[in-house]
Design a protein around this motif. Structure first.
Motif, PDB file in Angstrom:
ATOM      1  N   ARG A  73       0.844  -1.206   0.000  1.00 20.64           N
ATOM      2  CA  ARG A  73       0.000   0.000   0.000  1.00 20.64           C
ATOM      3  C   ARG A  73       0.877   1.253   0.000  1.00 20.64           C
ATOM      4  O   ARG A  73       0.595   2.214  -0.717  1.00 20.64           O
ATOM      5  CB  ARG A  73      -0.924  -0.007   1.220  1.00 20.64           C
ATOM      6  N   LYS A  74       1.925   1.239   0.788  1.00 21.69           N
ATOM      7  CA  LYS A  74       2.847   2.375   0.834  1.00 21.69           C
ATOM      8  C   LYS A  74       3.467   2.620  -0.533  1.00 21.69           C
ATOM      9  O   LYS A  74       3.539   3.756  -1.005  1.00 21.69           O
ATOM     10  CB  LYS A  74       3.944   2.129   1.866  1.00 21.69           C
ATOM     11  N   SER A  75       3.911   1.560  -1.171  1.00 18.61           N
ATOM     12  CA  SER A  75       4.515   1.683  -2.491  1.00 18.61           C
ATOM     13  C   SER A  75       3.511   2.243  -3.496  1.00 18.61           C
ATOM     14  O   SER A  75       3.841   3.129  -4.294  1.00 18.61           O
ATOM     15  CB  SER A  75       5.020   0.313  -2.946  1.00 18.61           C
ATOM     16  N   ARG A  79       3.711   5.928  -5.459  1.00 22.79           N
ATOM     17  CA  ARG A  79       3.613   6.082  -6.915  1.00 22.79           C
ATOM     18  C   ARG A  79       2.519   7.085  -7.278  1.00 22.79           C
ATOM     19  O   ARG A  79       2.703   7.916  -8.168  1.00 22.79           O
ATOM     20  CB  ARG A  79       3.331   4.737  -7.581  1.00 22.79           C
ATOM     21  N   GLN A  80       1.372   7.014  -6.581  1.00 23.13           N
ATOM     22  CA  GLN A  80       0.280   7.947  -6.852  1.00 23.13           C
ATOM     23  C   GLN A  80       0.683   9.380  -6.531  1.00 23.13           C
ATOM     24  O   GLN A  80       0.351  10.299  -7.287  1.00 23.13           O
ATOM     25  CB  GLN A  80      -0.966   7.570  -6.050  1.00 23.13           C
ATOM     26  N   VAL A  81       1.370   9.586  -5.430  1.00 24.69           N
ATOM     27  CA  VAL A  81       1.817  10.933  -5.072  1.00 24.69           C
ATOM     28  C   VAL A  81       2.794  11.456  -6.105  1.00 24.69           C
ATOM     29  O   VAL A  81       2.742  12.627  -6.496  1.00 24.69           O
ATOM     30  CB  VAL A  81       2.440  10.944  -3.648  1.00 24.69           C
ATOM     31  N   ALA A  85       2.099  14.749  -8.181  1.00 23.11           N
ATOM     32  CA  ALA A  85       3.046  15.869  -8.115  1.00 23.11           C
ATOM     33  C   ALA A  85       3.503  16.259  -9.512  1.00 23.11           C
ATOM     34  O   ALA A  85       3.609  17.447  -9.832  1.00 23.11           O
ATOM     35  CB  ALA A  85       4.241  15.500  -7.242  1.00 23.11           C
ATOM     36  N   SER A  86       3.749  15.275 -10.337  1.00 24.92           N
ATOM     37  CA  SER A  86       4.159  15.548 -11.705  1.00 24.92           C
ATOM     38  C   SER A  86       3.050  16.249 -12.476  1.00 24.92           C
ATOM     39  O   SER A  86       3.298  17.210 -13.210  1.00 24.92           O
ATOM     40  CB  SER A  86       4.545  14.243 -12.399  1.00 24.92           C
TER      41      SER A  86
END
Length: 180
Positions: A73-75, A79-81, A85-86
């Motif tokens: 879940r952290k990974s 990736r979503q953040v 951000a991009s």
């Protein structure tokens, strides 16, 4: 303070200690069961030890599965953040280009979006606060907003595709607002 998800090694070490402990208890239960023979289940001490060993083994399995799920879940969230951000950076750059901001104005706008005060921006850029205020006024004018909050709202609207600032509804009584 150590955050659990930043230090999974500590949890892995704890689980390893529990595995060793569970192995010891399992070995003890098996050796007691062999020495008691067919009367093992009638000995309350043996039954309590066997149930405790099984419970500990199950707890270790559940903890290990939970840790793996948390790490996955952290990974996924990282990736979503990164993608968000991009995307936010792309929206900001596209807006700055659309507003025809000068490089200095774009620099000041970046600091503004990041939440720095006028004094902090002036210090980082080696400029006078008056120069920063002048840049901010030009940015607000080009963006068609009146302040930092409206600037951020406009950028977020572009990112999410929703209107956060809406014109007053003429059907509403004076002073009333409607939320989108």
């Amino acid at each position: 303070m150590m955050r659990v998800m930043e230090k999974p090694f500590a949890l892995l070490l704890l689980i390893a200690a529990q595995v060793v402990t569970a192995g010891f208890f399992l070995w003890d239960v098996i050796s007691d069961g062999l020495s008691l023979g067919r009367w093992a289940l009638s000995d309350w001490h043996f039954v309590v030890e066997a149930v405790a060993a099984i419970a500990l083994i199950l707890a270790v399995i559940i903890e290990a599965r939970y840790l793996v799920a948390l790490l996955r879940r952290k990974s996924h969230l990282e990736r979503q953040v990164s993608v968000a951000a991009s995307a936010f950076h792309d929206v900001i750059e596209a807006q700055f280009a659309a507003w025809s901001l000068t490089p200095s104005e774009a620099d000041v706008a970046h600091f503004t979006v990041k939440g720095f005060s006028i004094g902090e921006i002036a210090q980082y850029r080696g400029s006078a606060e008056g120069t920063i205020k002048s840049h901010l006024n030009a940015i607000y004018r080009k963006a068609g907003v009146a302040n930092r909050g409206e600037l951020l709202s406009l950028l977020i609207e572009d990112l999410t595709g929703t209107d956060l600032i809406t014109a007053p509804d003429p059907a509403l009584p004076a002073g009333a607002t409607s939320l989108p």
